[in-house]
Design a protein around this motif. Structure first.
Motif, mmCIF file in Angstrom:
data_model
loop_
_atom_site.group_PDB
_atom_site.id
_atom_site.type_symbol
_atom_site.label_atom_id
_atom_site.label_comp_id
_atom_site.label_asym_id
_atom_site.label_seq_id
_atom_site.Cartn_x
_atom_site.Cartn_y
_atom_site.Cartn_z
ATOM 1 N N ASN A 29 39.864 4.649 7.264
ATOM 2 C CA ASN A 29 38.726 5.804 7.363
ATOM 3 C C ASN A 29 39.176 6.809 8.170
ATOM 4 O O ASN A 29 39.564 6.865 9.342
ATOM 5 C CB ASN A 29 37.544 4.796 8.080
ATOM 6 N N LEU A 30 39.053 7.856 7.379
ATOM 7 C CA LEU A 30 39.372 9.466 7.904
ATOM 8 C C LEU A 30 38.393 10.331 8.491
ATOM 9 O O LEU A 30 38.513 11.112 9.051
ATOM 10 C CB LEU A 30 40.384 10.013 7.060
ATOM 11 N N GLU A 31 36.896 9.971 8.151
ATOM 12 C CA GLU A 31 36.055 10.693 8.344
ATOM 13 C C GLU A 31 35.035 10.290 9.367
ATOM 14 O O GLU A 31 34.413 11.081 10.142
ATOM 15 C CB GLU A 31 35.444 10.903 7.107
ATOM 16 N N LEU A 32 34.603 8.817 9.203
ATOM 17 C CA LEU A 32 33.575 8.484 10.065
ATOM 18 C C LEU A 32 34.126 8.010 11.639
ATOM 19 O O LEU A 32 34.966 7.481 11.571
ATOM 20 C CB LEU A 32 32.844 7.339 9.426
ATOM 21 N N ASP A 33 33.163 8.072 12.603
ATOM 22 C CA ASP A 33 33.522 7.406 13.744
ATOM 23 C C ASP A 33 33.418 5.882 13.567
ATOM 24 O O ASP A 33 32.916 5.413 12.598
ATOM 25 C CB ASP A 33 32.617 7.662 15.013
ATOM 26 N N PRO A 34 34.226 5.249 14.235
ATOM 27 C CA PRO A 34 34.424 3.665 14.125
ATOM 28 C C PRO A 34 33.141 2.990 13.835
ATOM 29 O O PRO A 34 32.778 2.113 13.065
ATOM 30 C CB PRO A 34 35.449 3.273 15.304
ATOM 31 N N ALA A 35 32.071 3.092 14.822
ATOM 32 C CA ALA A 35 30.865 2.418 14.802
ATOM 33 C C ALA A 35 30.055 2.691 13.588
ATOM 34 O O ALA A 35 29.614 1.788 13.278
ATOM 35 C CB ALA A 35 30.045 2.824 15.979
ATOM 36 N N SER A 36 30.083 3.929 13.423
ATOM 37 C CA SER A 36 29.358 4.442 12.072
ATOM 38 C C SER A 36 29.970 3.634 10.820
ATOM 39 O O SER A 36 29.231 3.156 9.881
ATOM 40 C CB SER A 36 29.479 5.868 11.790
ATOM 41 N N ASP A 41 39.945 7.417 2.383
ATOM 42 C CA ASP A 41 38.563 8.043 2.432
ATOM 43 C C ASP A 41 38.402 8.967 3.521
ATOM 44 O O ASP A 41 38.238 8.451 4.654
ATOM 45 C CB ASP A 41 37.646 7.000 2.333
ATOM 46 N N PRO A 42 38.405 10.225 3.336
ATOM 47 C CA PRO A 42 38.538 11.211 1.858
ATOM 48 C C PRO A 42 40.103 11.652 1.958
ATOM 49 O O PRO A 42 40.552 11.928 3.028
ATOM 50 C CB PRO A 42 37.674 11.982 1.812
ATOM 51 N N ILE A 43 40.588 12.158 0.909
ATOM 52 C CA ILE A 43 41.864 12.809 1.022
ATOM 53 C C ILE A 43 42.088 14.125 1.600
ATOM 54 O O ILE A 43 43.030 14.433 1.819
ATOM 55 C CB ILE A 43 42.812 12.439 -0.455
ATOM 56 N N TYR A 44 40.929 14.875 1.647
ATOM 57 C CA TYR A 44 40.892 16.448 2.090
ATOM 58 C C TYR A 44 41.477 16.206 3.532
ATOM 59 O O TYR A 44 42.053 17.236 3.890
ATOM 60 C CB TYR A 44 39.644 16.919 2.027
ATOM 61 N N LYS A 45 41.351 15.219 4.067
ATOM 62 C CA LYS A 45 41.761 15.129 5.700
ATOM 63 C C LYS A 45 43.263 15.163 5.914
ATOM 64 O O LYS A 45 43.806 15.266 6.949
ATOM 65 C CB LYS A 45 41.115 13.956 6.274
#
Length: 751
Positions: free
Chosen positions: A405-412, A468-472
């Protein structure tokens, strides 16, 4: 970095005397990052008596407060490797935190099997000719040469002075030919100490790096093995040596062609050169890396021994030729194999991870625009693999999966997994098969992430890694084919090292996508679409009002059925199959069957499901597959937070906008414009009608027509059997004749 590797032992390979200031600082930062003490750093730093100052290490140590990209123990590991340390490895070892994957060791020779090559002083000693040959080999006649014959003593060591740099190679050679004793040209020198010469040409203004005019040569010197072994290794490595000089002591000085265009390229090439030498057992003294460095001058006596030319122009002819040779024998590629030899014993294909779509150990890209729910689609896939269930229409093999997980904060992120499980109605029996690596705010480029990912995933037996996602984590220019090819190669490394599938998502390019092929929609270079073994591409379908009404009807009917099932066991005997498909009939039946409280409760449920339907979006998935036959486009609804297949074919006939014929687009545009105009007229009518009505007056048709800037005849026609866009006014309003004989308009009795 784990304390499995003792960094203090590795420091034995790193001499602080030869380090630049920043390298010394980096050592301290790395030690602190890995949990060592300031005393450890200071004890090592004391080996450089010239630079060491008591208390400085502690002051610097206290200023190291960490950063988002800390210097880690990997820095010390790499520096030690460059200076000869070889880690002990076994087939089952785990990678260190900062290990590179499949790092090409560039090992060309095994020094344990190299036979020594004798180095003999010239039988006929001609000092003048030695120096002339050296100058003719390395310099053009117009280039300034720097050399040193005078030295001074410091801390018990003899150090060279700055020397001279005001004469060209041509001048020196002419004077040497004319003189009877070369000392008449270069001056006297201390025969206990010897003399030095710079191997790169200077500008005649000084002896620093900035005075170097051509970054032509680098110095390779090592005194960690016997002279004869050094000679053998240098030749076996085929270093492009212009001049090989015996130092008069325990080392050979190889002046190696690097042919760099500028100082930056020089540094890179010297680092590469030293890396190759170190990997092949020739432990290079890195203090010699500067382009203005001094080397031993041939034709000179040093403590009773000769400094002489061993050879010239050996090995490869140029840097480029040598570099290509090194790379070619270290390309780590398999040898070609004959088809005949394997024809009757073909290897087994990798088993399917997603039936008919993706095999284990292969790569899959999910591409689509924003708001397509790509992350939810990947979460659904993770859950399907963990539970061994169907994902959309495809059965998944059961196994462990890592979700990066590259985009969401852990809780979300965690709540999304819970929400998808709950909405699908699946029992979470496979939770142990899902690992989540939360990297929001901590992601690094893919070439740095891949080795760290592999280390954490090793021995976990994942069947898939979802990124998710690779743009990061994209490195380089997204539109550059070669840079994106290098980027995508990192996924291959993960697949190969872990033996699992890699699944990742990417966004569409801007603009309409309907008229493009699925593999041309992903943003950036076409490499994105052509690299994976499976490409699933989402494109949005434009739904109609009638279609949404149809879906609302189905949702309300289903809500009514579920509510009735919870409260009654025999209700289906009272309702026909046709009525079960009509929300009007179902609500009418429920109104009679349920109590007022129950019906009110049901109404709230129906309102919620109808509102949810209005927020649904429709999508079509196209596939481009390398291992399987192409599947028919898959239509689905994104019913937050999950995607549901369109089982009844409601979306089958919808065409993406760019795929529609011109006549159809024109007709739809005309219809939409007419509808927009109708709604606008309707709104204007209601506004003006309400304004007059609020004043407590009867609404005269003529007055209302004036407000709407039309004629009373046209206005009254709206209440007749005229155009469809006006007819719906008759449902809510009616005209009548007043006592004064004029025509008025009022709300209809049913309203």
């Amino acid at each position: 970095m784990e304390r499995q590797t003792n960094l203090l032992e590795l420091l034995e390979y790193i001499d602080p005397v030869g380090l630049e200031y920043q390298d010394w600082i980096n050592i301290g930062m790395a030690l602190k990052e890995e949990g060592y003490s300031a005393a450890d750093w200071e004890a090592w730093s004391m080996r450089d008596s010239a630079r060491y100052h008591r208390g400085e290490c502690v002051r610097k140590w206290n200023s190291f407060n960490g950063s988002g990209t800390p210097v880690t123990g990997g820095t010390i590991v790499q520096m030690a490797k460059e200076r000869g340390w070889v880690p002990e490895r076994n087939p089952g070892h785990e990678l260190d935190w900062d290990d590179m994957i499949n790092l090409d060791e560039k090992q060309v020779i095994d020094t344990g099997w190299i036979e020594e090559r004798e180095v003999s002083a010239p039988a006929s000693w001609n000092p003048k000719q030695e120096l002339i040959k050296y100058l003719e080999t390395l310099f053009d006649s117009t280039e300034n040469v720097g050399y040193v014959t005078h030295s001074f003593e410091k801390d018990g060591k003899h150090m060279p002075s700055k020397g001279v740099w005001d004469r060209t190679a041509g001048q020196l050679i002419q004077e040497l030919y004319k003189c009877s004793d070369m000392l008449d040209v270069i001056g006297d020198y201390d025969q206990e100490v010897g003399a030095w010469i710079r191997f790169n040409p200077l500008d005649g203004k000084g002896i620093k790096n900035e005075n170097v005019t051509e970054f032509r040569y680098a110095l390779v010197e090592s005194d960690s093995m016997e002279i004869e072994k050094q000679n053998a290794v240098i030749r076996e490595l085929e270093l492009p040596v212009a001049c090989l000089v015996h130092s008069g002591d325990k080392s050979l000085h190889a002046v190696v062609r690097v042919d760099a265009a500028d100082y930056q390229e020089y540094r890179k090439r010297v680092d590469y050169l030293y890396h190759i030498c170190n990997k092949n057992g020739l432990q290079v003294d890195r203090q010699n890396k500067n382009p203005s460095r001094l080397s031993r001058m041939p034709g000179i006596m040093r403590n009773g021994k000769k400094q002489f030319l061993v050879d010239t122009n050996i090995g490869k002819a140029s840097w480029n030729e040598w570099y290509e040779w090194i790379e070619s024998i270290n390309d780590d590629l398999p040898e070609p194999e004959s088809l005949e030899s394997v024809w009757d014993h073909l290897p087994e294909l990798s088993p399917c991870l997603i039936d008919g779509v993706l095999r284990k150990g292969h790569k899959m890209l999910i591409a689509g625009p924003s708001k397509a729910g790509k992350s939810f689609l990947q979460i659904e896939l993770c859950i399907a693999i963990a539970e061994g269930r169907r994902w959309l229409q495809w059965q998944c093999a059961k196994g462990k999966v890592m979700y990066v997980n590259l985009e969401l904060d852990p809780a979300s992120c965690l709540h999304r997994f819970r929400d998808v499980y709950d909405t699908l109605g699946w029992s979470p029996s496979g939770l142990a098969n899902i690992d989540i690596w939360n990297l929001r705010g901590k992601s690094v480029p893919m070439d740095k992430l891949a080795p760290k990912l592999i280390r954490r995933a090793a021995k976990k037996d994942y069947v898939a890694v979802v990124i998710d996602p690779i743009y990061k984590v994209i490195t380089g220019d997204e539109n550059s084919a070669d840079q994106m090819a290098a980027f995508c190669n990192q996924f291959d490394k993960v697949c190969t090292e872990l033996g699992c599938a890699v699944i990742y998502c990417h966004h569409h390019s801007k603009g309409s996508q309907g008229g493009k092929k699925s593999m041309d929609r992903a943003s950036g270079s076409g490499v994105f679409a052509r690299d994976p073994d499976a490409l699933l591409d989402l494109i949005e379908l434009e739904t109609t009002e009638a279609l949404i009404k149809q879906e609302e009807n189905k949702a309300v009917c289903e809500a009514c059925k579920q509510y009735l099932n919870r409260h009654f066991s025999d209700w289906e005997e009272d309702v026909s199959l046709d009525d079960m498909l009509s929300s009007v009939q179902m609500l009418d039946y429920c109104k009679k069957k349920l109590s007022k409280a129950q019906y009110s409760d049901l109404n709230a449920i129906c309102f919620a499901v109808a509102d949810k339907v209005k927020k649904m979006t429709a999508w079509r998935i196209d596939g481009t597959l390398r291992e399987f036959q192409k599947f028919e486009p898959l239509n689905l609804w994104f019913d937050y937070p999950v995607h549901r297949l369109d089982d009844v074919g409601s979306l089958k006939d919808i065409q993406p906008d760019a795929e529609k014929p011109v006549w159809q687009k024109a007709a739809e545009n005309r219809k939409k414009q007419a509808e927009d105009k109708r709604l606008k007229k309707r709104n204007e009518f209601e506004i003006e009608f309400s304004n007059i009505e609020l004043d407590g007056r009867e609404v005269s048709a003529q007055e209302l027509a004036d407000k709407l800037e039309t004629s009373s005849k046209e206005l009254l026609a709206w209440f007749g059997d005229g155009k469809r866009q006006k007819r719906d006014l008759k449902k809510d309003f009616e005209k009548y004749i007043g006592e004064d004989g004029k025509t008025y308009i009022r709300r209809s009795a049913q309203n």
